[in-house]
Design a protein around this motif. Sequence first.
Motif, mmCIF file in Angstrom:
data_model
loop_
_atom_site.group_PDB
_atom_site.id
_atom_site.type_symbol
_atom_site.label_atom_id
_atom_site.label_comp_id
_atom_site.label_asym_id
_atom_site.label_seq_id
_atom_site.Cartn_x
_atom_site.Cartn_y
_atom_site.Cartn_z
ATOM 1 N N ALA A 36 37.876 -15.031 8.356
ATOM 2 C CA ALA A 36 36.556 -14.438 8.092
ATOM 3 C C ALA A 36 35.839 -14.139 9.413
ATOM 4 C CB ALA A 36 35.723 -15.385 7.235
ATOM 5 N N GLU A 37 35.852 -15.112 10.311
ATOM 6 C CA GLU A 37 35.155 -14.907 11.583
ATOM 7 C C GLU A 37 35.758 -13.744 12.379
ATOM 8 O OE1 GLU A 37 34.567 -18.391 13.956
ATOM 9 O OE2 GLU A 37 33.485 -17.251 15.497
ATOM 10 N N GLN A 38 37.085 -13.681 12.418
ATOM 11 C CA GLN A 38 37.736 -12.585 13.149
ATOM 12 C C GLN A 38 37.429 -11.235 12.501
ATOM 13 O OE1 GLN A 38 41.667 -14.208 12.853
ATOM 14 N NE2 GLN A 38 41.641 -15.067 14.924
ATOM 15 N N ASN A 39 37.367 -11.208 11.167
ATOM 16 C CA ASN A 39 36.996 -9.970 10.484
ATOM 17 C C ASN A 39 35.577 -9.548 10.857
ATOM 18 O OD1 ASN A 39 38.772 -8.511 8.392
ATOM 19 N ND2 ASN A 39 39.270 -10.678 8.026
ATOM 20 N N ILE A 40 34.681 -10.530 10.916
ATOM 21 C CA ILE A 40 33.270 -10.209 11.195
ATOM 22 C C ILE A 40 33.119 -9.619 12.596
ATOM 23 C CG2 ILE A 40 30.971 -11.226 11.565
ATOM 24 C CD1 ILE A 40 31.748 -13.295 9.347
ATOM 25 N N THR A 41 33.842 -10.170 13.563
ATOM 26 C CA THR A 41 33.637 -9.717 14.951
ATOM 27 C C THR A 41 34.586 -8.595 15.369
ATOM 28 O OG1 THR A 41 35.098 -11.455 15.789
ATOM 29 C CG2 THR A 41 32.747 -11.959 15.690
ATOM 30 N N LEU A 42 35.511 -8.206 14.466
ATOM 31 C CA LEU A 42 36.511 -7.202 14.861
ATOM 32 C C LEU A 42 35.919 -5.899 15.422
ATOM 33 C CD1 LEU A 42 39.540 -6.501 15.023
ATOM 34 C CD2 LEU A 42 39.333 -5.521 12.725
ATOM 35 N N PRO A 43 34.931 -5.290 14.732
ATOM 36 C CA PRO A 43 34.402 -4.032 15.281
ATOM 37 C C PRO A 43 33.798 -4.221 16.672
ATOM 38 C CG PRO A 43 33.720 -4.308 12.999
ATOM 39 C CD PRO A 43 34.334 -5.610 13.425
ATOM 40 N N LEU A 44 33.136 -5.358 16.901
ATOM 41 C CA LEU A 44 32.568 -5.626 18.225
ATOM 42 C C LEU A 44 33.688 -5.830 19.246
ATOM 43 C CD1 LEU A 44 29.661 -8.057 17.320
ATOM 44 C CD2 LEU A 44 29.442 -5.742 18.223
ATOM 45 N N HIS B 101 22.499 -16.382 12.326
ATOM 46 C CA HIS B 101 21.565 -16.035 11.243
ATOM 47 C C HIS B 101 22.335 -15.447 10.051
ATOM 48 C CE1 HIS B 101 18.106 -14.274 9.153
ATOM 49 N NE2 HIS B 101 18.792 -13.145 9.127
ATOM 50 N N LEU B 102 23.213 -14.509 10.330
ATOM 51 C CA LEU B 102 23.927 -13.821 9.243
ATOM 52 C C LEU B 102 24.823 -14.794 8.477
ATOM 53 C CD1 LEU B 102 24.841 -10.464 11.037
ATOM 54 C CD2 LEU B 102 23.218 -10.762 9.158
ATOM 55 N N ILE B 103 25.587 -15.621 9.198
ATOM 56 C CA ILE B 103 26.506 -16.488 8.451
ATOM 57 C C ILE B 103 25.744 -17.569 7.676
ATOM 58 C CG2 ILE B 103 28.533 -16.033 9.893
ATOM 59 C CD1 ILE B 103 28.141 -18.788 11.063
ATOM 60 N N GLN C 236 34.140 -12.564 -0.037
ATOM 61 C CA GLN C 236 34.735 -11.491 0.779
ATOM 62 C C GLN C 236 33.703 -10.397 1.071
ATOM 63 O OE1 GLN C 236 38.815 -10.118 -0.167
ATOM 64 N NE2 GLN C 236 38.816 -11.718 -1.720
ATOM 65 N N GLN C 237 32.899 -10.056 0.056
ATOM 66 C CA GLN C 237 31.915 -9.005 0.300
ATOM 67 C C GLN C 237 30.829 -9.510 1.250
ATOM 68 O OE1 GLN C 237 32.122 -6.109 0.535
ATOM 69 N NE2 GLN C 237 31.348 -4.926 -1.201
ATOM 70 N N ARG C 238 30.544 -10.820 1.226
ATOM 71 C CA ARG C 238 29.557 -11.348 2.173
ATOM 72 C C ARG C 238 30.105 -11.330 3.603
ATOM 73 N NH1 ARG C 238 28.291 -16.669 0.138
ATOM 74 N NH2 ARG C 238 29.391 -16.405 -1.813
ATOM 75 N N VAL C 239 31.417 -11.538 3.752
ATOM 76 C CA VAL C 239 32.041 -11.371 5.071
ATOM 77 C C VAL C 239 31.898 -9.905 5.524
ATOM 78 C CG1 VAL C 239 34.237 -11.395 6.343
ATOM 79 C CG2 VAL C 239 33.677 -13.271 4.776
ATOM 80 N N ALA C 240 32.137 -8.998 4.601
ATOM 81 C CA ALA C 240 32.014 -7.571 4.938
ATOM 82 C C ALA C 240 30.575 -7.219 5.328
ATOM 83 C CB ALA C 240 32.480 -6.712 3.764
ATOM 84 N N LEU C 241 29.604 -7.867 4.672
ATOM 85 C CA LEU C 241 28.199 -7.619 5.022
ATOM 86 C C LEU C 241 27.899 -8.121 6.436
ATOM 87 C CD1 LEU C 241 26.555 -8.655 1.647
ATOM 88 C CD2 LEU C 241 26.451 -6.372 2.669
ATOM 89 N N ARG D 109 30.041 -8.449 8.856
ATOM 90 C CA ARG D 109 30.734 -7.522 9.760
ATOM 91 C C ARG D 109 29.910 -6.247 9.954
ATOM 92 N NH1 ARG D 109 36.329 -5.137 7.659
ATOM 93 N NH2 ARG D 109 34.872 -4.393 6.080
ATOM 94 N N ALA D 110 29.326 -5.746 8.861
ATOM 95 C CA ALA D 110 28.578 -4.485 8.942
ATOM 96 C C ALA D 110 27.300 -4.641 9.756
ATOM 97 C CB ALA D 110 28.250 -3.993 7.536
ATOM 98 N N LEU D 111 26.668 -5.831 9.675
ATOM 99 C CA LEU D 111 25.346 -5.958 10.298
ATOM 100 C C LEU D 111 25.344 -6.563 11.693
ATOM 101 C CD1 LEU D 111 24.479 -5.936 7.023
ATOM 102 C CD2 LEU D 111 22.303 -6.352 8.160
ATOM 103 N N VAL D 112 26.433 -7.260 12.063
ATOM 104 C CA VAL D 112 26.392 -8.052 13.297
ATOM 105 C C VAL D 112 26.300 -7.181 14.556
ATOM 106 C CG1 VAL D 112 28.886 -8.296 13.704
ATOM 107 C CG2 VAL D 112 27.324 -10.156 14.349
#
Length: 242
Positions: free
Chosen positions: A102-110, A124-126, A147-152, A154-157
């Motif tokens: 989950a963490e790697q998914n969240i930071t992947l775009p960054l 804050h987000l997590i 899963q959708q909260r992980v995607a959220l 990822r989208a906002l971070v």
Amino acid sequence: MAAVSAVDLVKVYGSGDTAVRALDGVTVGFDRARFTAIMGPSGSGKSTLMHCLAGLDTATKGQALLGETDLTVQPDRVLTRVRRERIGFVFQSFNLLPQLTAEQNITLPLDLAGRRPERQLFAHLIDVLGLRSRLAHRPSELSGGQQQRVALARALVSRPEVVFADEPTGNLDSRSGSEVLGFLRNSVRELGQTIVMVTHDPGAAAYADRVVLLADGRVAGDLDRPDRAAVTDALQQLAAAR
Ligand code: ADP
């Protein structure tokens, strides 16, 4: 100035006898720090509009503006960077990478953009999304709502200029769906996030500050602070007018 806007946007799929005019001259702006839902009958052009505004599809004519950048004239390599660095995405099917936590998914775009997450925003987000104890889990070990909260997250971070959400509650039970929609609404208030969401659910649209209605590839209505009844009513009128 609007965060995102379409100016006389036209999208034609195919050519000759089989051509489909999915967008027939759409002009609409989406203000900063507002939550807007795009609604309309099936085939009215909602997905096409979102895809053109997000640089995922090319328009036939007109402008798709992110801030001052016209996405319709950018080469693919620029569009890839714009999507990664300036836009957050939330899809119906979550679109997480199964081999990453989950963490790697969240930071992947960054990570791909060579940026570090802002620690405070990440925390804050997590916390708000209830993911702190789930960060080491892979998507297959999480419920759909998680899963959708992980995607959220990822989208906002990355603090994107806009988050595009495409039927974000389409695969969720009503309770998880309400949590996702409540989070989106709060992120507008608390983080000043700009959100544009495609949905066919009047209950989901009622979480938005504004509903833009499409019909036959054109803007067919615009509701301010709609409730579920007003949205349902407007959709019925659209269907009756066809
Ligand atoms: P909505 O999201 O409101 O259901 P779409 O944007 O998906 O509407 O579709 C608008 C119109 O464009 C429809 O008539 C659809 O059949 C057509 N369309 C969408 N994508 C394609 C495509 N890739 N090729 C051909 N026609 C398409």
